[in-house]
Design a protein around this motif. Structure first.
Motif, PDB file in Angstrom:
ATOM      1  N   GLU A  92       0.789  -0.824   0.313  1.00 19.55           N
ATOM      2  CA  GLU A  92      -0.258  -0.006   0.025  1.00 19.55           C
ATOM      3  C   GLU A  92       0.894   1.293  -0.532  1.00 19.55           C
ATOM      4  O   GLU A  92       2.113   1.511   0.689  1.00 19.55           O
ATOM      5  CB  GLU A  92      -1.080   0.154   0.774  1.00 19.55           C
ATOM      6  N   LEU A  93       0.645   2.075  -0.738  1.00 15.00           N
ATOM      7  CA  LEU A  93       1.364   3.842  -0.344  1.00 15.00           C
ATOM      8  C   LEU A  93       1.258   3.740   0.900  1.00 15.00           C
ATOM      9  O   LEU A  93       0.420   3.800   1.853  1.00 15.00           O
ATOM     10  CB  LEU A  93       0.578   4.821  -0.809  1.00 15.00           C
ATOM     11  N   LEU A 148       0.782   2.286 -10.948  1.00 12.51           N
ATOM     12  CA  LEU A 148      -0.231   2.819  -9.998  1.00 12.51           C
ATOM     13  C   LEU A 148      -1.402   2.602 -10.910  1.00 12.51           C
ATOM     14  O   LEU A 148      -1.857   3.473 -11.589  1.00 12.51           O
ATOM     15  CB  LEU A 148       0.726   3.750  -9.369  1.00 12.51           C
ATOM     16  N   GLU A 159      -3.996   5.776  -6.945  1.00 10.09           N
ATOM     17  CA  GLU A 159      -3.141   6.176  -5.782  1.00 10.09           C
ATOM     18  C   GLU A 159      -2.037   7.235  -6.294  1.00 10.09           C
ATOM     19  O   GLU A 159      -1.374   8.371  -5.962  1.00 10.09           O
ATOM     20  CB  GLU A 159      -2.003   4.656  -5.954  1.00 10.09           C
TER      21      GLU A 159
END
Length: 127
Positions: free
Chosen positions: A24-25, A58, A62
């Motif tokens: 995840e970011l 992405l 995102e």
């Protein structure tokens, strides 16, 4: 966005995208990243969502989140936050460009799809 007559100068860091171990970011580290670039590297401009940051890998959401966080963390600190908005879809690129403008990016950059090979420079300028 930058006036067309303003030149971009100096070093520009092609930023990587910080991710958690779960993929995840990791937006929480961008403020530290900005400070590191300024204090340790003496770099005052960034290029976000480009190939070094795997932007094309992405999702649109995102990419928008990264653009927002870099613009937020860089405001008043960085000289320029440049957001890459290139996609395979022209509509997606346009959406990302509008978003970058709305969150305060100083400039945008676009590369054509990697499989697109124009015959000459004039063919590339058809847009």
């Amino acid at each position: 966005m930058c006036p067309e007559s303003e030149m971009i100068t100096g070093l520009i860091a092609a930023t990587f995208t910080p991710l958690t171990p779960q993929g995840e970011l990791n937006l929480a580290v961008i403020g530290q990243y900005v400070d590191y670039l300024l204090e340790k590297q003496r770099v005052r401009s960034v290029f976000v969502n480009g190939t070094t940051g795997e932007g094309c890998s992405l999702t649109l959401q995102e990419r928008k989140q990264l653009a927002e966080e870099w613009c937020r963390q860089g405001k008043g600190k960085l000289d320029q936050v440049i957001i890459h908005v290139g996609c395979l879809s022209l509509q997606d690129s346009q959406e990302l460009a509008r978003h970058a403008a709305s969150v305060g990016a100083d400039a945008i950059a676009v590369i054509s799809p990697s499989f697109f090979k124009p015959k000459n420079a004039e063919a590339l300028q058809m847009f």
